[in-house]
Design an enzyme around this catalytic site. Sequence first.
Site, PDB file in Angstrom:
ATOM      1  N   ASN A  74      41.875  38.836  34.340  1.00 22.11           N
ATOM      2  CA  ASN A  74      42.992  38.129  34.960  1.00 22.11           C
ATOM      3  C   ASN A  74      42.617  36.791  35.021  1.00 22.11           C
ATOM      4  OD1 ASN A  74      44.574  37.360  36.946  1.00 22.11           O
ATOM      5  ND2 ASN A  74      43.884  38.596  38.610  1.00 22.11           N
ATOM      6  N   TRP A  75      43.455  35.809  34.314  1.00 20.94           N
ATOM      7  CA  TRP A  75      42.963  34.364  34.377  1.00 20.94           C
ATOM      8  C   TRP A  75      43.636  33.659  35.510  1.00 20.94           C
ATOM      9  CZ3 TRP A  75      44.227  32.488  28.877  1.00 20.94           C
ATOM     10  CH2 TRP A  75      43.603  33.217  27.757  1.00 20.94           C
ATOM     11  N   LYS A  76      44.266  34.428  36.478  1.00 17.15           N
ATOM     12  CA  LYS A  76      44.806  33.895  37.675  1.00 17.15           C
ATOM     13  C   LYS A  76      45.510  32.447  37.631  1.00 17.15           C
ATOM     14  CE  LYS A  76      41.385  36.386  40.208  1.00 17.15           C
ATOM     15  NZ  LYS A  76      40.789  36.772  41.536  1.00 17.15           N
ATOM     16  N   HIS A 111      48.112  42.987  42.792  1.00 13.00           N
ATOM     17  CA  HIS A 111      47.073  42.444  42.907  1.00 13.00           C
ATOM     18  C   HIS A 111      46.619  41.883  44.535  1.00 13.00           C
ATOM     19  CE1 HIS A 111      43.530  39.589  42.692  1.00 13.00           C
ATOM     20  NE2 HIS A 111      43.344  40.049  41.648  1.00 13.00           N
ATOM     21  N   GLU A 120      45.531  39.405  45.901  1.00 12.13           N
ATOM     22  CA  GLU A 120      46.222  37.878  46.183  1.00 12.13           C
ATOM     23  C   GLU A 120      47.759  37.870  46.235  1.00 12.13           C
ATOM     24  OE1 GLU A 120      44.224  36.069  42.738  1.00 12.13           O
ATOM     25  OE2 GLU A 120      42.091  36.571  43.854  1.00 12.13           O
ATOM     26  N   GLU A 169      40.038  47.343  43.386  1.00  9.83           N
ATOM     27  CA  GLU A 169      39.393  46.086  43.606  1.00  9.83           C
ATOM     28  C   GLU A 169      39.193  45.791  45.058  1.00  9.83           C
ATOM     29  OE1 GLU A 169      40.315  43.326  40.319  1.00  9.83           O
ATOM     30  OE2 GLU A 169      42.038  43.125  41.634  1.00  9.83           O
ATOM     31  N   GLY A 175      36.217  37.590  43.816  1.00 10.43           N
ATOM     32  CA  GLY A 175      36.135  36.220  43.988  1.00 10.43           C
ATOM     33  C   GLY A 175      34.895  35.860  44.677  1.00 10.43           C
ATOM     34  N   SER A 228      34.081  40.718  41.239  1.00  7.02           N
ATOM     35  CA  SER A 228      32.873  40.081  40.995  1.00  7.02           C
ATOM     36  C   SER A 228      31.976  40.753  39.755  1.00  7.02           C
ATOM     37  CB  SER A 228      31.850  39.634  42.121  1.00  7.02           C
ATOM     38  OG  SER A 228      32.550  38.968  43.132  1.00  7.02           O
ATOM     39  N   GLY A 248      37.944  38.553  36.833  1.00  3.36           N
ATOM     40  CA  GLY A 248      38.685  37.442  37.162  1.00  3.36           C
ATOM     41  C   GLY A 248      37.621  36.368  36.635  1.00  3.36           C
TER      42      GLY A 248
HETATM   43  P1  PGA Z   1      36.724  38.199  40.367  1.00  2.00           P
HETATM   44  O1  PGA Z   1      38.327  38.358  40.271  1.00  2.00           O
HETATM   45  O2  PGA Z   1      36.197  38.919  39.127  1.00  2.00           O
HETATM   46  O3  PGA Z   1      36.606  36.799  40.238  1.00  2.00           O
HETATM   47  O4  PGA Z   1      36.088  38.809  41.438  1.00  2.00           O
HETATM   48  C1  PGA Z   1      38.664  40.029  40.267  1.00  2.00           C
HETATM   49  C2  PGA Z   1      40.306  39.894  40.341  1.00  2.00           C
HETATM   50  O5  PGA Z   1      40.902  39.315  41.205  1.00  2.00           O
HETATM   51  O6  PGA Z   1      40.894  40.777  39.490  1.00  2.00           O
END
Ligand code: PGA
Length: 253
Positions: free
Chosen positions: A9-11, A96, A98, A167, A173, A211, A232
């Site tokens: 997931n490149w966000k 997600h 976010e 998640e 993150g 993470s 991420g």
């Molecule tokens: P992260 O993000 O690996 O940077 O913790 C995971 C995600 O948001 O899917």
Amino acid sequence: MLKKYVMGNWKLQGNLADNKALIEGLRAELPTLDARVGMAVCPVAPYIPQVKELTAGSGISVGAQDVSEFAKGAYTGEMAAGMLKDVGVEFVLVGHSERRTYHGENSAQIARKAQAVIGAGLVPVVCIGESLDERNAGQTKAVLTEQLDALFAVVGTDNGNIVIAYEPRWAIGTGVSATTEQIADVHTFLRDYLTKRSAAVAGLPILYGGSMNGANAASIAALPNVDGGLIGSAALKPAEFAAIYKALVASVA
Ligand code: PGA
């Protein structure tokens, strides 16, 4: 659909030059993929055609990070699942954390998005997870149950083309992954939940996200009922993303 996946997931990150370097680096790290473990990357929407081109012939699938619950109409700024399909997308992240946190998406709306994705013939990657407060209050399993109940109330339980991504919000993150005990406990709970719902959804892939990186991937991938990762920050580094993929392959070997 495969049973194991590593998805990136490149966000809100990337540009033409960085995307090219990332995919070329990844292809150099992994000249061929293992037939048992799928890989998908989810760039920001404007770059989907570019990343489709860069991944051609590699076996790497392209996903989207979000989708509209609507098929078309007066919904400025939205993208429909059918349009994503049109440009070669195969997977779509929905729900997600976010999106839930910053865009106020709730479980009912996320379920409608998942249904829109299924309706277009694509695979939704439905993200679920608890906050730190919810975990500390002992509500983790109740929260996950509410999120999955809402999903299946809309999409039904006869569709096996869905991916679930657990998640925990507090692990996303932050650089602090959930412990292997916490992950094993939740994934076993989720497998039991799915098994009780129906035979069609009993075997849905359950990815872990939060993470996950090259250093912890092997111990997470080895856990029962962990079918891959939604990655991420480590997905932006070719060597690290490739290392996670290799850990998944090793776990099925
Ligand atoms: P992260 O993000 O690996 O940077 O913790 C995971 C995600 O948001 O899917």
